[in-house]
Write a protein that holds these residues in place. Structure first.
Motif, PDB file in Angstrom:
ATOM      1  N   ALA A 195       0.826  -1.208   0.000  1.00 53.20           N
ATOM      2  CA  ALA A 195       0.000   0.000   0.000  1.00 53.20           C
ATOM      3  C   ALA A 195       0.857   1.253   0.000  1.00 53.20           C
ATOM      4  N   VAL A 196       1.962   1.206   0.745  1.00 54.48           N
ATOM      5  CA  VAL A 196       2.870   2.351   0.800  1.00 54.48           C
ATOM      6  C   VAL A 196       3.514   2.601  -0.559  1.00 54.48           C
ATOM      7  N   ARG A 197       3.960   1.554  -1.208  1.00 53.07           N
ATOM      8  CA  ARG A 197       4.588   1.710  -2.526  1.00 53.07           C
ATOM      9  C   ARG A 197       3.607   2.327  -3.522  1.00 53.07           C
ATOM     10  N   GLU A 198       2.346   1.881  -3.460  1.00 53.05           N
ATOM     11  CA  GLU A 198       1.358   2.419  -4.391  1.00 53.05           C
ATOM     12  C   GLU A 198       1.021   3.868  -4.061  1.00 53.05           C
ATOM     13  N   THR A 266      11.968  11.593  -4.399  1.00 52.82           N
ATOM     14  CA  THR A 266      10.600  11.484  -3.917  1.00 52.82           C
ATOM     15  C   THR A 266      10.567  12.090  -2.523  1.00 52.82           C
ATOM     16  N   THR A 267       9.809  13.174  -2.358  1.00 53.72           N
ATOM     17  CA  THR A 267       9.803  13.883  -1.081  1.00 53.72           C
ATOM     18  C   THR A 267       8.387  14.030  -0.551  1.00 53.72           C
ATOM     19  N   VAL A 268       8.281  14.119   0.773  1.00 53.33           N
ATOM     20  CA  VAL A 268       7.003  14.394   1.430  1.00 53.33           C
ATOM     21  C   VAL A 268       7.269  15.366   2.577  1.00 53.33           C
ATOM     22  N   ARG A 269       6.346  16.307   2.742  1.00 51.86           N
ATOM     23  CA  ARG A 269       6.482  17.231   3.877  1.00 51.86           C
ATOM     24  C   ARG A 269       6.218  16.503   5.188  1.00 51.86           C
ATOM     25  N   SER A 270       5.263  15.608   5.162  1.00 52.65           N
ATOM     26  CA  SER A 270       4.900  14.846   6.347  1.00 52.65           C
ATOM     27  C   SER A 270       4.122  13.627   5.906  1.00 52.65           C
ATOM     28  N   LEU A 271       3.982  12.668   6.801  1.00 49.54           N
ATOM     29  CA  LEU A 271       3.202  11.466   6.533  1.00 49.54           C
ATOM     30  C   LEU A 271       2.353  11.128   7.747  1.00 49.54           C
ATOM     31  N   PRO A 272       1.129  10.634   7.549  1.00 47.71           N
ATOM     32  CA  PRO A 272       0.380  10.093   8.680  1.00 47.71           C
ATOM     33  C   PRO A 272       1.184   8.984   9.356  1.00 47.71           C
ATOM     34  N   ARG A 273       0.974   8.828  10.636  1.00 50.42           N
ATOM     35  CA  ARG A 273       1.766   7.879  11.405  1.00 50.42           C
ATOM     36  C   ARG A 273       1.717   6.467  10.812  1.00 50.42           C
ATOM     37  N   GLU A 274       0.520   5.997  10.422  1.00 46.44           N
ATOM     38  CA  GLU A 274       0.419   4.636   9.910  1.00 46.44           C
ATOM     39  C   GLU A 274       1.157   4.471   8.585  1.00 46.44           C
ATOM     40  N   THR A 275       1.228   5.561   7.804  1.00 39.88           N
ATOM     41  CA  THR A 275       1.966   5.491   6.542  1.00 39.88           C
ATOM     42  C   THR A 275       3.470   5.553   6.793  1.00 39.88           C
ATOM     43  N   TYR A 276       3.872   6.400   7.723  1.00 34.49           N
ATOM     44  CA  TYR A 276       5.303   6.491   8.052  1.00 34.49           C
ATOM     45  C   TYR A 276       5.825   5.143   8.557  1.00 34.49           C
ATOM     46  N   LEU A 277       5.070   4.516   9.445  1.00 34.55           N
ATOM     47  CA  LEU A 277       5.489   3.191   9.924  1.00 34.55           C
ATOM     48  C   LEU A 277       5.478   2.173   8.792  1.00 34.55           C
ATOM     49  N   GLY A 278       4.520   2.309   7.873  1.00 35.72           N
ATOM     50  CA  GLY A 278       4.492   1.423   6.710  1.00 35.72           C
ATOM     51  C   GLY A 278       5.717   1.594   5.832  1.00 35.72           C
ATOM     52  N   VAL A 279       6.199   2.838   5.711  1.00 30.18           N
ATOM     53  CA  VAL A 279       7.438   3.075   4.961  1.00 30.18           C
ATOM     54  C   VAL A 279       8.603   2.393   5.659  1.00 30.18           C
ATOM     55  N   MET A 280       8.647   2.452   6.976  1.00 25.55           N
ATOM     56  CA  MET A 280       9.717   1.776   7.709  1.00 25.55           C
ATOM     57  C   MET A 280       9.663   0.271   7.474  1.00 25.55           C
ATOM     58  N   ALA A 281       8.448  -0.265   7.379  1.00 22.41           N
ATOM     59  CA  ALA A 281       8.313  -1.700   7.103  1.00 22.41           C
ATOM     60  C   ALA A 281       8.754  -2.044   5.692  1.00 22.41           C
ATOM     61  N   ALA A 282       8.563  -1.119   4.754  1.00 18.91           N
ATOM     62  CA  ALA A 282       8.905  -1.369   3.354  1.00 18.91           C
ATOM     63  C   ALA A 282      10.362  -1.082   3.023  1.00 18.91           C
ATOM     64  N   ALA A 283      10.991  -0.190   3.787  1.00 13.13           N
ATOM     65  CA  ALA A 283      12.338   0.276   3.452  1.00 13.13           C
ATOM     66  C   ALA A 283      13.385  -0.809   3.684  1.00 13.13           C
TER      67      ALA A 283
END
Length: 383
Positions: A195-198, A266-283
């Motif tokens: 979901a994060v990648r998409e 690819t930049t973001v000013r901020s991310l919702p917490r659930e998305t930020y943690l999802g990025v950590m899971a994907a990275a």
């Protein structure tokens, strides 16, 4: 039946809100507690994503907004923001009339609220006290000063609890709860890597590097070139970087200018917490100097290149490689995180010292049961 205790939670940034949110949920879930939220600092700034919207999107009602950010990129601007914060927090707390105020960490917004609450004889509870960050000069000063203002302490490790005792705080005021920021991680409350990648348009194959680097408040003039060294190092490797904007500390605008100078990120000013943690899971690797690289990353088996001195002195699992703000050193460390199987296995098997589970519920339970009488407000030194 007595009225529920009124707990005011003060939050000023996306990161600290993510750490507080499990305690906020636990407070809401109890019949003997009532939650109010005061949003301030970066939450109210469009430049940093206006993340108060994320707080509301999570279903929380924000009772008061207290603007504090002064235009500027210097220590003087931070100091002026602190003054605005004390004044605004005094007004907010006077109107809300809480039984206790809950704060987290080491930022100026929390300090402003702590100063106001203590002067108004409102009991103050502090999460993440006693931590040590040798490289973040003003941060540690604020954190330990808040310990002296606070009446209840919720350290996240036994070592931090010991530091609080050494500051002369009475042991009965201290309860080690673990890191509340891990509650959502342990419960799996985050977006899936797919979901994060998409959502963020990240490639389906190839390694992803999560880059989160904040300015050093001790050297704001160097923030731009330090960010450039990190981005140059990542760009030299076959990895797709996702760069999250830094915080609003002095030097932050210099770092942002360096990020925006580059069109290939690819930049973001901020991310919702659930998305930020999802990025950590994907990275595949995390690069920079965010506290999430120390606290949350080991629970995702995520190797981290910890750049510069900001997190020096902080307890950590065996998952980081610490390097200076040097392009070649950063590049070599990132490459090792991606290719060294022995190191990756070490990361996967390490234990997270901040993981105790259920931190938010422990915080809420203590706030509901502690005696709020004069004995809580009247502090005595143990030395």
């Amino acid at each position: 039946m007595t009225d529920p205790r009124h707990v005011v939670v003060v939050t000023g940034t996306r990161a600290e809100y993510g750490l507080l949110s499990s305690s906020m949920r636990a407070i809401e879930a109890r019949d003997d507690l009532r939650l109010s939220i005061v949003a301030t600092g970066m939450h109210l700034s469009p430049q940093y994503g206006h993340t108060v919207d994320d707080v509301r999107a999570d279903g929380f009602e924000v009772a008061r907004e207290v603007p504090t950010l002064v235009d500027g990129d210097s220590g003087a601007a931070m100091a002026k923001s602190l003054g605005l914060g004390v004044s605004g927090m005094a007004d907010a707390l006077a109107s809300l009339d809480p039984d206790v105020v809950l704060l987290l960490g080491d930022r100026g917004e929390a300090f402003a609220a702590g100063v106001a609450a203590a002067h108004m004889n409102v009991p103050l509870a502090h999460v993440h006290g006693g931590d040590s960050m040798d490289g973040a000069i003003i941060d540690d000063s604020i954190r330990h000063a808040l310990t002296k203002f606070a009446h209840l302490h919720f350290p996240v490790t036994d070592r931090s609890a010991d530091r609080i005792r050494k500051l002369g705080e009475e042991p009965w005021r201290i309860e080690t709860v673990g890191a509340p920021g891990l509650d959502a991680v342990l419960a799996g409350e985050y977006d899936t890597p797919a979901a994060v990648r998409e959502r963020l348009d990240l490639p389906d194959d190839g390694p992803i590097a999560l880059v989160v680097q904040h300015p050093l408040t001790s050297a704001p003039d160097l923030a731009g070139e330090q960010m450039a060294a990190t981005l140059d190092a990542v760009a030299a490797l076959d990895v797709h970087p996702l760069v999250v904007y830094p915080n609003s500390d002095a030097g932050g605008r210099r770092a942002i200018a360096e990020i925006e100078r580059r069109a290939d990120l690819t930049t973001v000013r901020s991310l919702p917490r659930e998305t930020y943690l999802g990025v950590m899971a994907a990275a595949d690797v995390m690069v920079g100097n965010s506290s999430s690289g120390v606290i949350e990353a080991p629970s995702f088996d995520l190797p981290v290149v910890d750049v510069g001195p900001r997190q020096e002195g902080r307890e950590r699992a065996d998952h980081t490689l610490q390097v200076p703000h040097d392009r070649d050193a950063i590049r070599e460390a990132v490459e090792r995180c991606l290719t060294d199987e022995a190191f990756r296995q070490r990361v996967a098997s390490c234990e997270n010292p901040y993981d105790r589970g259920g931190a938010g519920e422990r915080v809420a339970a203590r706030l509901a049961t502690v005696d709020l009488g004069e004995g809580l407000l009247r502090k005595r030194l143990t030395y």
